[in-house]
Every structure is written in C-alpha cells, then in structure tokens.
Design an enzyme around this catalytic site. Structure first.
Site, PDB file in Angstrom:
ATOM      1  N   TYR A  52     -95.791  22.998 -77.390  1.00 11.71           N
ATOM      2  CA  TYR A  52     -97.222  22.698 -77.430  1.00 11.71           C
ATOM      3  C   TYR A  52     -97.994  23.963 -77.764  1.00 11.71           C
ATOM      4  O   TYR A  52     -97.689  25.035 -77.239  1.00 11.71           O
ATOM      5  CB  TYR A  52     -97.709  22.140 -76.084  1.00 11.71           C
ATOM      6  N   GLU A  54    -101.837  23.949 -78.418  1.00 15.34           N
ATOM      7  CA  GLU A  54    -103.247  23.624 -78.672  1.00 15.34           C
ATOM      8  C   GLU A  54    -104.053  24.913 -78.845  1.00 15.34           C
ATOM      9  O   GLU A  54    -103.886  25.873 -78.085  1.00 15.34           O
ATOM     10  CB  GLU A  54    -103.802  22.780 -77.521  1.00 15.34           C
ATOM     11  N   ASP A 198    -111.296  15.769-102.163  1.00 18.20           N
ATOM     12  CA  ASP A 198    -110.011  15.317-101.619  1.00 18.20           C
ATOM     13  C   ASP A 198    -108.985  15.369-102.746  1.00 18.20           C
ATOM     14  O   ASP A 198    -109.041  14.575-103.688  1.00 18.20           O
ATOM     15  CB  ASP A 198    -110.199  13.883-101.098  1.00 18.20           C
ATOM     16  N   THR A 224    -103.351  15.832 -98.385  1.00 15.12           N
ATOM     17  CA  THR A 224    -102.067  15.660 -97.714  1.00 15.12           C
ATOM     18  C   THR A 224    -101.162  16.766 -98.248  1.00 15.12           C
ATOM     19  O   THR A 224    -101.502  17.453 -99.217  1.00 15.12           O
ATOM     20  CB  THR A 224    -101.441  14.291 -98.039  1.00 15.12           C
ATOM     21  N   LYS A 227     -97.498  14.805-101.222  1.00 11.03           N
ATOM     22  CA  LYS A 227     -97.522  14.068-102.498  1.00 11.03           C
ATOM     23  C   LYS A 227     -97.045  15.008-103.608  1.00 11.03           C
ATOM     24  O   LYS A 227     -95.898  15.429-103.564  1.00 11.03           O
ATOM     25  CB  LYS A 227     -98.913  13.471-102.722  1.00 11.03           C
ATOM     26  N   ARG A 233     -94.719  15.394 -94.481  1.00 12.46           N
ATOM     27  CA  ARG A 233     -95.830  14.484 -94.187  1.00 12.46           C
ATOM     28  C   ARG A 233     -96.851  15.247 -93.360  1.00 12.46           C
ATOM     29  O   ARG A 233     -96.587  15.574 -92.198  1.00 12.46           O
ATOM     30  CB  ARG A 233     -95.266  13.367 -93.331  1.00 12.46           C
TER      31      ARG A 233
END
Ligand code: DSN
Length: 416
Positions: A52, A54, A198, A224, A227, A233
């Site tokens: 973790y 954060e 985008d 993203t 692609k 991903r």
C-alpha cells in the site's frame, strides 16, 4: 508458464490458456487492444502489488516505501520525458478514472462542459448522458460534420461561445483522423475554458511522433496506457505544473486509494520501451497498415467513414454489403478476425446493431504483419461478410487465418 497457477487452480489456468491461445491464433483488430511485451507483463504481476502506498513519492501515508517511491518516480520521469510534459500522474486505475479526476480537479459539479458525442467517435466520459460526466455536469456534445464526417470545428466554436464551457474535452475513441489540438486551444482561450485532450487511443502514436502532440496546447492530457502505448491496463494524466496539485489531489485522496504499484512499474517499463527504435518501427507499421487496409477494403466496395484514416483505426460502414455492423462483427469473429460493431456518424440504426465496424491495426502491427498483407486481410473480410450466414465457409476462413497469423509471433505470448 503459470506453473503455480496450474497446480493451485487448474480451472482458472485452463481459461488463461484458452484466452492466450485465442490471442495467438486470431487476427485481433479491436482498435483499443494490443499485445503487451513479456517485460510489461512480468512487471505487472510482481509482489509490488502487495504494497500500500497512498500518497505520492516522498509523501506517503504508509511506511516501507523505499522501493515503491523509486518505481513511481521512474514512471513519472519517463512519461514526462516521453511526452515532453511538465507533470505526470501515473496512479489513475484506467482512462475513465483519469478523466474523472480532470473533472473533479478542475471544475465544480453542474458546470457546463463540452465533448465529442459518443455516436460521433467520442467517449462516454466526454459528457455522454448515462455516464457520470453527463449526469454531474451540464454537458454539451459537439458533432462531426454530416458530409465530411470530420469534427465540425465551426460547431465546436459556435457551441463554445453559446454555452461558455468551463472544460472542453478533445479526443476520440472511434475517429480515424488527426485532431486539430491548436484549434481547440484557440476556442478554449476564447471562452475561458480548460482544455483536456484524451489521447487514450493514440498515445503510442503521439509518443512516436506520428500523431501531432496535444501537450503544447492542452492544460491536461489523459490516456490509458494499454492501447497503442502497449503498456499494462492503466491510466495516466499529464498536465501543466501549475495544475499538478489540483490533479494530484483529485486522483488521491479525491477519487482513489492506494495506487496499483505493479501496474505503475509496468507503465515505467512501457515508457522505456516506447523510446526504443523497435517501438518507432511498430508505430510506423500501425499507421501504414491502417492506410493500406483502408485502401484494400475500399477496393472491395466498403465505405470508410471520412473516406480513410490518418491514424490506427478505420470505421467501416458495412451496410452497402447488405449486412449490419453486428452481423459483420459476429461473422468475422467466427472466422477468427476480431473487431467490434460500431455506430457510424448519424447512424440510422440502433447502437446495439449499428451500421459499422471499427477496425484497428495496433495488435497486428505488434506481431509484425506488414502493409503488403493488407489486401489479403481485406479479401478475407469481404469473403466473411458475403458468406456471413455460411458457417462452413467461415470455419474454412478461420483455418486459413490461423495458419497465416501464427507465422507472426505474438509479443508477450510466443516471444519478444
Ligand atoms: N473501450 C475503449 C475502446 O474500445 O475504445 C474506450 O475506452
């Protein structure tokens, strides 16, 4: 591969094997899909995801960040260098969360916003009604021109002056042409709006210098990472330094908890791979294959939306061949050629059974299929569409397709 998985959970292992074999033996033409390298896949499945973290490098809410901070900083630095950006946030879980962070970071709920309509090639998060962006904001969708099927730039300006948006989204998911970022900058300045570009579909082409970059024009650029960029991903946001605090706060703690650190590592790997000469040749092949396929399909009587392509994808109106997009896409899938049905601009048919299919060249280009093979591919597509209800003919084509495509190694599956 997957020895432990095979032993522990043969049922899931068998499904993974099945999907891997499918990806190896079919011609994958979904414009948003690709083959990530073995290195990207390895980084994605490391114990970094046990951690973790954060916060951001140097400012975390958990201890033990000796390695994670370095991983995230590398990913940030490599993306900044690759795209010439002042700031990068690599924590968005994917493209939609990245776009959501832009809205949350820059404007208030209820503010007027603009984006390209989904049926004209935009994305759900660019203000479409069923999406948060259409529900929480006063959304105004701009169209493409009815004749040219290209973005109607005059309408963009007219609508902007009428509704005075606080945020304009430029960028597309099913649009085969370059986007004029400089124009959007001009309009955003005329009405005092933020400009978000985008580039989810085209970020690999932008990185390779084969699509104009929006970075000099945009306040914020989202993408993203899986692609054309060929990473894991994931999502990313690039922005001007002055907006970095607002964007970072919107991602964490505004929208997300702990970043997916293994994904971050894989993004760093993909950003490094994108600087290699092999990536430049892949990106060139993406563009050349799309252009060659457009020409070959046109010669078989298919109609290309906008008349062709500048990028990695084609939107093909198949109704002239006597079938709908859904019938064509389903028949192509049976023949081992995988794409998706897609609305065409001003489509008289319904979105779930529209007039078109969307075809992309990234995945075949990653396998090294050259432009000289596009006439063969177009001929198969034509044969499939004409024999769409003949299962024996489709099975025959599927065998031919398999023999053809398996001669081109699938990155990350066969070899790298
Ligand atoms: N689902 C993606 C695509 O296929 O274009 C967009 O998010």
């Amino acid at each position: 591969m997957y020895d432990a998985l095979r032993k522990q959970d043969p049922e899931i292992a068998a499904l993974v094997d099945g999907e891997q074999e499918r990806q190896r033996t079919v011609i994958r033409l979904i414009a948003s899909e690709n083959y990530a390298s073995r290195a990207v896949q390895e980084a994605s499945s490391t114990p970094l995801s046990n951690k973790y973290s954060e916060g951001y490098p140097g400012k975390r809410y958990y201890e033990g960040q000796q390695y994670i901070d370095q991983v995230e900083q590398l990913a940030i630095d490599r993306l900044k260098a690759l795209f010439g950006a002042e700031h990068a946030n690599v924590q968005p879980y994917s493209g939609s969360p990245a776009n959501m962070a832009v809205y949350f970071g820059l404007i208030e709920p209820g503010a007027p916003v603009m984006g390209l309509g989904l049926p004209h090639g935009g994305h759900l998060t660019h203000g479409w009604g069923v999406n948060f962006s259409g529900k929480l904001y006063q959304s105004h969708q701009y169209p493409v021109d009815k004749v040219t099927e290209r973005i109607d730039y005059d309408e963009v300006r007219r609508i902007a002056h009428e509704v005075k948006p606080k945020l304009i989204f430029a960028g597309t998911t099913a649009y085969p042409r370059f986007v004029d970022w400089a124009f959007f900058r001009e309009v955003a300045d005329e009405v005092g709006a933020y400009l978000a570009c985008d580039i989810a579909h085209i970020s690999g082409l932008v990185a390779a210098g084969l699509h104009p970059s929006p970075v000099p024009y945009a306040d914020v650029v989202t993408s993203t990472t899986h692609k054309t960029l060929r990473g894991p991903r994931g999502g990313m946001i690039l922005c001007r330094a002055a907006l970095a605090p607002a964007i970072d706060r919107a991602v964490f703690p505004g929208l997300q908890g702990g970043p997916h650190n293994a994904t971050t590592a894989a993004i760093a790997v993909a950003a490094k791979e994108a600087t290699l000469p092999s990536f430049a040749s892949y990106a060139r092949r993406v563009i050349d294959n799309a252009a060659a396929l457009s020409e070959a399909l046109t010669s078989h009587g298919f109609r290309m939306v906008t008349g062709g392509t500048d990028n990695h994808l084609l939107v093909v109106d198949v109704t002239g061949k006597g079938v709908s997009g859904k019938v064509a896409a389903k028949a192509l899938d049976k023949a081992g050629i995988v794409c998706n049905f897609n609305s065409i601009p001003f489509d008289p048919r319904k979105p779930f059974d529209p007039s078109g299919i969307r075809i992309g060249s990234p995945a075949i280009s990653s396998r090294g299929v050259p432009p000289s093979e596009m006439p063969r591919l177009a001929a198969w597509i034509d044969r499939v569409v004409t024999s769409h209800d003949n299962d024996a003919a489709l099975a025959h084509i599927k065998a031919e397709v398999r023999e053809f495509i398996t001669a081109f190694p699938a990155p990350g599956i066969d070899a790298d």
